[in-house]
Design a protein around this motif. Structure first.
Motif, PDB file in Angstrom:
ATOM      1  N   UNK A  67      27.052   9.451  57.404  1.00 40.17           N
ATOM      2  CA  UNK A  67      27.035   9.904  56.003  1.00 40.17           C
ATOM      3  C   UNK A  67      27.990  11.079  55.760  1.00 40.17           C
ATOM      4  N   UNK A  68      28.759  11.451  56.769  1.00 38.66           N
ATOM      5  CA  UNK A  68      29.645  12.622  56.659  1.00 38.66           C
ATOM      6  C   UNK A  68      31.093  12.166  56.498  1.00 38.66           C
ATOM      7  N   UNK A  69      31.557  12.122  55.257  1.00 40.75           N
ATOM      8  CA  UNK A  69      32.920  11.666  54.988  1.00 40.75           C
ATOM      9  C   UNK A  69      33.986  12.530  55.619  1.00 40.75           C
ATOM     10  N   UNK A  70      33.766  13.864  55.630  1.00 42.87           N
ATOM     11  CA  UNK A  70      34.768  14.758  56.212  1.00 42.87           C
ATOM     12  C   UNK A  70      34.851  14.593  57.730  1.00 42.87           C
ATOM     13  N   UNK A  71      33.745  14.136  58.371  1.00 41.09           N
ATOM     14  CA  UNK A  71      33.781  13.843  59.810  1.00 41.09           C
ATOM     15  C   UNK A  71      34.652  12.621  60.074  1.00 41.09           C
ATOM     16  N   UNK A  72      34.376  11.557  59.323  1.00 39.89           N
ATOM     17  CA  UNK A  72      35.055  10.269  59.537  1.00 39.89           C
ATOM     18  C   UNK A  72      36.543  10.393  59.233  1.00 39.89           C
ATOM     19  N   UNK A  73      36.882  11.244  58.293  1.00 39.28           N
ATOM     20  CA  UNK A  73      38.288  11.457  57.939  1.00 39.28           C
ATOM     21  C   UNK A  73      39.113  11.935  59.123  1.00 39.28           C
ATOM     22  N   UNK A  74      38.472  12.640  60.074  1.00 42.02           N
ATOM     23  CA  UNK A  74      39.194  13.211  61.220  1.00 42.02           C
ATOM     24  C   UNK A  74      39.360  12.225  62.379  1.00 42.02           C
ATOM     25  N   UNK A  75      38.718  11.059  62.316  1.00 41.58           N
ATOM     26  CA  UNK A  75      38.790  10.125  63.445  1.00 41.58           C
ATOM     27  C   UNK A  75      40.218   9.744  63.832  1.00 41.58           C
ATOM     28  N   UNK A  76      41.086   9.382  62.869  1.00 43.40           N
ATOM     29  CA  UNK A  76      42.455   9.037  63.276  1.00 43.40           C
ATOM     30  C   UNK A  76      43.160  10.175  64.007  1.00 43.40           C
ATOM     31  N   UNK A  77      42.966  11.409  63.544  1.00 36.91           N
ATOM     32  CA  UNK A  77      43.601  12.544  64.212  1.00 36.91           C
ATOM     33  C   UNK A  77      43.050  12.700  65.629  1.00 36.91           C
ATOM     34  N   UNK A  78      41.726  12.545  65.794  1.00 33.39           N
ATOM     35  CA  UNK A  78      41.138  12.679  67.126  1.00 33.39           C
ATOM     36  C   UNK A  78      41.685  11.600  68.062  1.00 33.39           C
ATOM     37  N   UNK A  79      41.832  10.391  67.526  1.00 35.14           N
ATOM     38  CA  UNK A  79      42.330   9.297  68.353  1.00 35.14           C
ATOM     39  C   UNK A  79      43.793   9.521  68.736  1.00 35.14           C
ATOM     40  N   UNK A  80      44.576  10.068  67.803  1.00 38.80           N
ATOM     41  CA  UNK A  80      45.983  10.385  68.092  1.00 38.80           C
ATOM     42  C   UNK A  80      46.089  11.459  69.176  1.00 38.80           C
ATOM     43  N   UNK A  81      45.223  12.476  69.105  1.00 38.10           N
ATOM     44  CA  UNK A  81      45.240  13.533  70.121  1.00 38.10           C
ATOM     45  C   UNK A  81      44.867  12.968  71.491  1.00 38.10           C
ATOM     46  N   UNK A  82      43.878  12.056  71.519  1.00 42.49           N
ATOM     47  CA  UNK A  82      43.503  11.434  72.788  1.00 42.49           C
ATOM     48  C   UNK A  82      44.674  10.659  73.382  1.00 42.49           C
ATOM     49  N   UNK A  83      45.379   9.915  72.521  1.00 39.23           N
ATOM     50  CA  UNK A  83      46.522   9.132  73.001  1.00 39.23           C
ATOM     51  C   UNK A  83      47.642  10.042  73.487  1.00 39.23           C
ATOM     52  N   UNK A  84      47.816  11.192  72.840  1.00 38.57           N
ATOM     53  CA  UNK A  84      48.907  12.100  73.192  1.00 38.57           C
ATOM     54  C   UNK A  84      48.658  12.751  74.554  1.00 38.57           C
ATOM     55  N   UNK A  85      47.430  13.189  74.802  1.00 37.42           N
ATOM     56  CA  UNK A  85      47.142  13.944  76.029  1.00 37.42           C
ATOM     57  C   UNK A  85      46.570  13.075  77.150  1.00 37.42           C
ATOM     58  N   UNK A  86      46.307  11.818  76.866  1.00 40.58           N
ATOM     59  CA  UNK A  86      45.904  10.825  77.868  1.00 40.58           C
ATOM     60  C   UNK A  86      44.779  11.365  78.761  1.00 40.58           C
ATOM     61  N   UNK A  87      44.977  11.321  80.098  1.00 44.17           N
ATOM     62  CA  UNK A  87      43.899  11.656  81.026  1.00 44.17           C
ATOM     63  C   UNK A  87      43.699  13.158  81.208  1.00 44.17           C
ATOM     64  N   UNK A  88      44.386  13.972  80.431  1.00 44.33           N
ATOM     65  CA  UNK A  88      44.146  15.422  80.467  1.00 44.33           C
ATOM     66  C   UNK A  88      43.058  15.832  79.472  1.00 44.33           C
ATOM     67  N   UNK A  89      42.727  14.913  78.576  1.00 45.36           N
ATOM     68  CA  UNK A  89      41.770  15.199  77.500  1.00 45.36           C
ATOM     69  C   UNK A  89      40.761  14.068  77.421  1.00 45.36           C
ATOM     70  N   UNK A  90      39.499  14.413  77.130  1.00 45.28           N
ATOM     71  CA  UNK A  90      38.497  13.383  76.825  1.00 45.28           C
ATOM     72  C   UNK A  90      37.729  13.785  75.575  1.00 45.28           C
TER      73      UNK A  90
END
Length: 425
Positions: A67-90
């Motif tokens: 029910x938190x729209x501002x949370x869901x809005x950040x998902x693409x950014x979180x996924x991009x950060x995960x892809x950028x830092x690969x196995x250094x970030x979880x």
């Protein structure tokens, strides 16, 4: 008996109050996190994982809810950060609402995927009360940063989620992150700037106050009424000045936003600036509240609203023989016309639902004839329709039964203006 009634919804931040759990000690910045277990994991090779499974990585726990729209809005950014830092970030998403089952969360994310074409690949944990109690909050989203030695180095809002901050933590194992401060959350049970809401000042009989945007308060509209319906407190927290004017002049709400005209010396961008307002008064009616708000807006910003006829270049929406394809089949009514970037759906909806949507897309008022407006339709606009070339948009509309005809006509418009005040002689 007096009661508090919420009359608005929370926008930019989602609020969630957590019950006290005495058996679990909350963790904060500088604490070492025990080898906690993530349960009910989805998008992960196994249903459970331990924090030690991510040893050597920076772990960011993203507390969110469906029910938190501002949370869901950040998902693409979180996924991009995960892809950028690969196995250094979880990154691990943690459902903050422990009442939401895995089936409900999965169904919600599947629906979002269909509407937005965004596939969430990050692992997420559902119904983990230990995690929620370990990092208590009042406002989500909340992001807990745990370095490679299991130390909490940050508890932040989304603003701190930058590649520069992540690189700094990876390099130094420390962080200079701005801490999220839930203590500043606006409490609608108390007047603004009283006790937990600011300085202690209980002596006033009447008060109205405007302030600039206040971070960490969320966005809410609330009033306090007595048993006769009299309003003694009216709060509008962190809304655009445009919204304040609409609240003060409710008769303008029937006019689409693209017929708003700003005249005179009203500063560029003023209407989009956010402010806080509160009125405290002996009990009065709703109409009296709006009258006082109009005067306060004038005193603070010098602005008033009026409705006048103005000439507009418009599109008149007419039907063609293809309309039979779009006549509603009578299925349960549904609409999705606000979700940017997703498929636009109108099912068993009146044609006039198209008026505001097409007006925004085409940047001109779209006027629907009264006869056409009575029809109910089933139509879907492809994702990306809003960015199509104009001729392609016209072709699509024609194929589903609608033609646009340019026409200039006089329409009611909302005029924002500053009255000319004659100086005293």
């Amino acid at each position: 008996m007096k009661k508090i009634t919420l009359v608005g919804v929370l926008v930019i931040l989602c609020l969630y109050v957590l019950g006290q759990q005495k058996t679990i000690k909350p963790l904060t910045i500088g604490d070492t996190v025990p080898d906690i277990t993530f349960t009910n994991l989805i998008n992960y090779p196994s249903k459970t994982a331990k924090l030690s499974d991510f040893r050597g990585k920076l772990v960011i726990l993203d507390f969110w809810a469906t029910w938190c729209g501002s949370c869901i809005k950040e998902f693409p950014k979180m996924q991009d950060l995960q892809a950028r830092f690969k196995d250094r970030l979880q990154v691990v998403l943690v459902s903050a609402d422990t009442s939401e089952s895995a089936d409900k969360v999965v169904a919600f994310l599947d629906m979002r995927k269909k509407l937005t074409n965004f596939k969430l690949t990050l692992p997420y944990a559902v119904q983990n009360p230990f995690l929620v109690a370990s990092f208590p909050f009042k406002v989500i989203p909340q992001y807990v940063w745990i370095n490679s030695t299991a130390e909490v180095v940050g508890i932040t809002s989304a603003d701190e989620l930058t590649k520069e901050n992540i690189e700094r933590v990876l390099e130094t194992q420390k962080a200079t992150l701005k801490e999220k401060n839930d203590k500043l959350l606006f409490n609608t049970d108390l007047p603004f700037l009283v006790k937990d809401n600011g300085t202690n000042d209980n002596g006033f009989i009447y008060r109205s106050v405007f302030t600039s945007f206040q971070p960490n308060l969320g966005s809410t509209i609330a009033n306090k009424t007595d048993d006769r319906g009299g309003i003694s407190r009216y709060s509008v927290i962190n809304y655009r000045l445009k919204t304040f004017l609409q609240l003060a002049y409710p008769e303008t709400s029937r006019i689409p936003h693209n017929r708003l005209i700003v005249e005179g010396n009203v500063a560029q961008g003023l209407l989009d600036q956010k402010y806080c307002y509160e009125l405290n008064t002996p009990p009065i009616s709703d109409s009296q509240v709006r009258a006082l708000l109009r005067e306060d807006l004038y005193r603070a910003f010098g602005t008033r609203l009026k409705i006048e006829k103005r000439a507009f270049d418009t599109y008149e929406l007419n039907t063609n023989s293809n309309l039979k394809k779009s006549i509603s089949k009578g299925e349960p009514a549904y609409k999705n016309i606000e979700d940017e970037g997703s498929v636009i759906i109108l099912r068993n909806q009146p044609v006039n639902r198209l008026e505001g949507f097409l007006s925004g897309v085409l940047k001109k008022p779209v006027i629907i004839t009264s006869a056409t407006a009575l029809l109910n339709i089933d139509v879907s606009f492809p994702a990306g329709f809003t960015n199509w070339p104009f001729q392609q948009q016209l072709k699509f509309l024609s194929a589903i039964g609608f033609d646009l005809k340019e026409r200039q006509q006089g329409l009611d418009a909302v005029i924002v203006y500053q009255p000319i005040v004659n100086p005293k002689k």
